[in-house]
Design a protein around this motif. Structure first.
Motif, PDB file in Angstrom:
ATOM      1  N   PRO A 119       0.808  -1.224   0.000  1.00 32.50           N
ATOM      2  CA  PRO A 119       0.000   0.000   0.000  1.00 32.50           C
ATOM      3  C   PRO A 119       0.836   1.267   0.000  1.00 32.50           C
ATOM      4  CG  PRO A 119      -0.080  -1.073   2.154  1.00 32.50           C
ATOM      5  CD  PRO A 119       0.567  -2.039   1.211  1.00 32.50           C
ATOM      6  N   GLY A 122       1.862   2.738  -3.502  1.00 39.69           N
ATOM      7  CA  GLY A 122       0.901   3.595  -4.189  1.00 39.69           C
ATOM      8  C   GLY A 122       1.118   5.046  -3.827  1.00 39.69           C
ATOM      9  N   LEU A 138      -4.776   4.570  -9.157  1.00 46.46           N
ATOM     10  CA  LEU A 138      -4.279   3.431  -8.388  1.00 46.46           C
ATOM     11  C   LEU A 138      -5.247   2.261  -8.487  1.00 46.46           C
ATOM     12  CD1 LEU A 138      -3.118   5.315  -5.170  1.00 46.46           C
ATOM     13  CD2 LEU A 138      -1.688   4.534  -7.067  1.00 46.46           C
ATOM     14  N   GLY A 140      -5.055  -1.269  -6.679  1.00 41.81           N
ATOM     15  CA  GLY A 140      -4.459  -2.296  -5.848  1.00 41.81           C
ATOM     16  C   GLY A 140      -5.320  -3.543  -5.852  1.00 41.81           C
ATOM     17  N   THR A 145      -7.884  -3.082   0.082  1.00 44.46           N
ATOM     18  CA  THR A 145      -8.936  -2.091  -0.163  1.00 44.46           C
ATOM     19  C   THR A 145      -9.020  -1.023   0.917  1.00 44.46           C
ATOM     20  OG1 THR A 145     -10.244  -3.718  -1.385  1.00 44.46           O
ATOM     21  CG2 THR A 145     -11.400  -1.775  -0.553  1.00 44.46           C
ATOM     22  N   THR A 147      -6.842   0.001   3.213  1.00 46.89           N
ATOM     23  CA  THR A 147      -5.659   0.855   3.300  1.00 46.89           C
ATOM     24  C   THR A 147      -5.618   1.845   2.150  1.00 46.89           C
ATOM     25  OG1 THR A 147      -4.518  -1.094   4.176  1.00 46.89           O
ATOM     26  CG2 THR A 147      -3.180   0.836   3.692  1.00 46.89           C
ATOM     27  N   GLN A 148      -5.908   1.363   0.948  1.00 47.18           N
ATOM     28  CA  GLN A 148      -5.878   2.245  -0.216  1.00 47.18           C
ATOM     29  C   GLN A 148      -6.925   3.343  -0.091  1.00 47.18           C
ATOM     30  OE1 GLN A 148      -5.185   0.777  -4.385  1.00 47.18           O
ATOM     31  NE2 GLN A 148      -7.294   1.465  -4.700  1.00 47.18           N
ATOM     32  N   SER A 171      -8.490   6.365  -7.125  1.00 48.35           N
ATOM     33  CA  SER A 171      -8.508   4.904  -7.118  1.00 48.35           C
ATOM     34  C   SER A 171      -9.572   4.421  -8.090  1.00 48.35           C
ATOM     35  CB  SER A 171      -8.806   4.370  -5.707  1.00 48.35           C
ATOM     36  OG  SER A 171      -7.814   4.782  -4.794  1.00 48.35           O
TER      37      SER A 171
END
Length: 433
Positions: A119, A122, A138, A140, A145, A147-148, A171
């Motif tokens: 994470p 990113g 981004l 991921g 999920t 954390t992003q 995102s």
């Protein structure tokens, strides 16, 4: 989200990139500093979100190595914050080379960073893009999920508070498949895949936009007849200390046959005592089994069959990354065979040579097909490192191979310059009279 909606989503990033490129570098640098401070302020909230991801991932059959990459420790987050601070102090990469026929470095536009785990990467990738005037999307894995989303929310607030377009860092909306994103050629300019080699290869093959795949592991070291076993051991162990991903980890060692009579057996035992699982080619395996049997004549010290089998033939995985504590050894007759073997199986992003011969060095360097070659030097990768004696700092996202598709546009270390392109400015002195 329909394909049309996804195109519209990326268009917002494209429009934001046009605005971002017009914002002075001092303001972009100031944004990076504030982003670093706000991330630091909300560090606990980000770590809590990461804990939720780790707990949720237990039910998702996430591979162990990806779980390790996903784990966001305070040290890893602090490293990302430091990268943002250092980025803000780097010189402006968008520089016009003065001359009648000059080249101007310009942003790419919209960049997609797709990754497994990591994470904090990113955040670093976003900082690098903002520095040069790119916007970033981004994507991921599902394992990261929470954390992003936590990082994206914080970044959005900082962008809006300073009057930057919200779409500078976004995102991918939920429900959008990766394969749908990486074919959006109209506005997306570059996709950077990061993760396990299988994941990177899959993205690179499916992408219809330019791809800049990042390589990891499967680096080779050639220990020539004039090299040093002790130095080789030091370099191997040091190369594996990258945190959290040992980008330049030496996983394969090609050894000149003369070392069979000069301590190779004891050297392999020392590597095992360091926690490495040592394997090898047929020649290495036969040699090491004989070495163990001959050097453990005392019945009380006689090796078990399991110990003798520590070195096994693994000819079929010389071209693959282990990404664990395994190392394989290949014995060759001469430098020519070593060069041919490395060119066939190395990942091509970082290889090492240990030699005292200038002619051997020149031959190896000129013929090895790798982006970066270390001669009698440590290969350990660092994302935020001082270069030279003048205190210059270089921030790198990863390493690109000379062998993989797309890497030819910028092989080697992926720094802020790799996220730009150039346009030529042709000037006629007559037209300016």
């Amino acid at each position: 989200m329909s394909p049309e909606d996804l195109t519209g989503f990326i268009y917002k990033s494209h429009a934001a990139a046009l605005q971002l490129a017009q914002i002075p570098i001092k303001e972009r640098d100031s944004l990076l500093l504030e982003l670093a401070e706000v991330i630091k302020k909300h560090k606990n909230a980000i770590l809590e979100a990461n804990t939720l991801d780790l707990e949720s991932s237990r039910d998702m059959a996430v591979p162990e190595i990806v779980l390790e990459w996903l784990k966001l420790t305070p040290e890893r987050l602090n490293h990302a914050i430091e990268c943002l601070r250092q980025l803000s102090g780097l010189p402006d990469p968008l520089t016009l080379h003065v001359g009648i026929n000059g080249y101007q470095r310009i942003p790419l536009g919209v960049v997609a960073f797709v990754y497994e785990g990591f994470p904090q990467l990113g955040l670093i990738a976003a900082g690098m893009c903002l520095k040069v005037g790119n916007t970033i999307i981004l994507k991921g894995g599902n394992e990261g999920t929470y954390t992003q989303e936590a990082i994206a929310t914080i970044a959005k607030d900082v962008l809006l508070s300073r009057g930057f377009p919200e779409a500078c860092m976004t995102s991918v909306p939920k429900g959008v498949a990766l394969k749908e994103l990486i074919v959006q050629e109209k506005y997306l300019r570059l996709v950077i895949p990061y993760g396990r080699p299988s994941f990177v290869q899959q993205v690179s093959k499916q992408a219809t936009v330019s791809a800049l795949p990042i390589s990891m592991g499967n680096c080779y070291l050639y220990l020539s007849a004039s090299g040093s076993l002790d130095f080789a051991k030091e370099i191997i162990l040091n190369s594996r200390k990258g945190e959290p991903d040992a980008v330049n980890a030496i996983e394969k060692v090609v050894v000149h046959q003369s070392w069979l009579d000069r301590g190779l057996g004891e050297w392999i035992v020392r590597l095992q005592k360091q926690g490495l699982v040592v394997r090898g080619c047929a020649w290495t395996t036969t040699y090491f089994r004989n070495f163990l049997e001959e050097n453990h004549s005392d019945e009380t010290d006689k090796p078990s069959q399991a110990m003798i089998d520590k070195a096994i033939e693994l000819e079929d995985v010389w071209g693959q990354s282990y990404l664990d504590e395994t190392i394989a050894i290949k014995v060759v007759q001469d430098t020519e065979e070593a060069i041919a073997w490395i060119n066939q199986y190395s990942s091509g992003h970082a290889d090492v040579l240990l030699t005292d011969s200038l002619s051997e060095r020149d031959r190896f360097v000129s013929r090895i097909n790798s982006s970066t070659i270390f001669v009698n030097a440590h290969s350990r990768f660092s994302r935020c490192a001082k270069i030279g004696d003048n205190g210059n700092v270089k921030i790198a996202l990863g390493m690109s191979s000379l062998k993989t598709r797309g890497a030819s546009r910028y092989p080697g270390m992926i720094d802020i310059y790799a996220l730009t392109t150039t346009k030529q400015v042709l000037t006629s002195s007559w037209s300016l009279r």
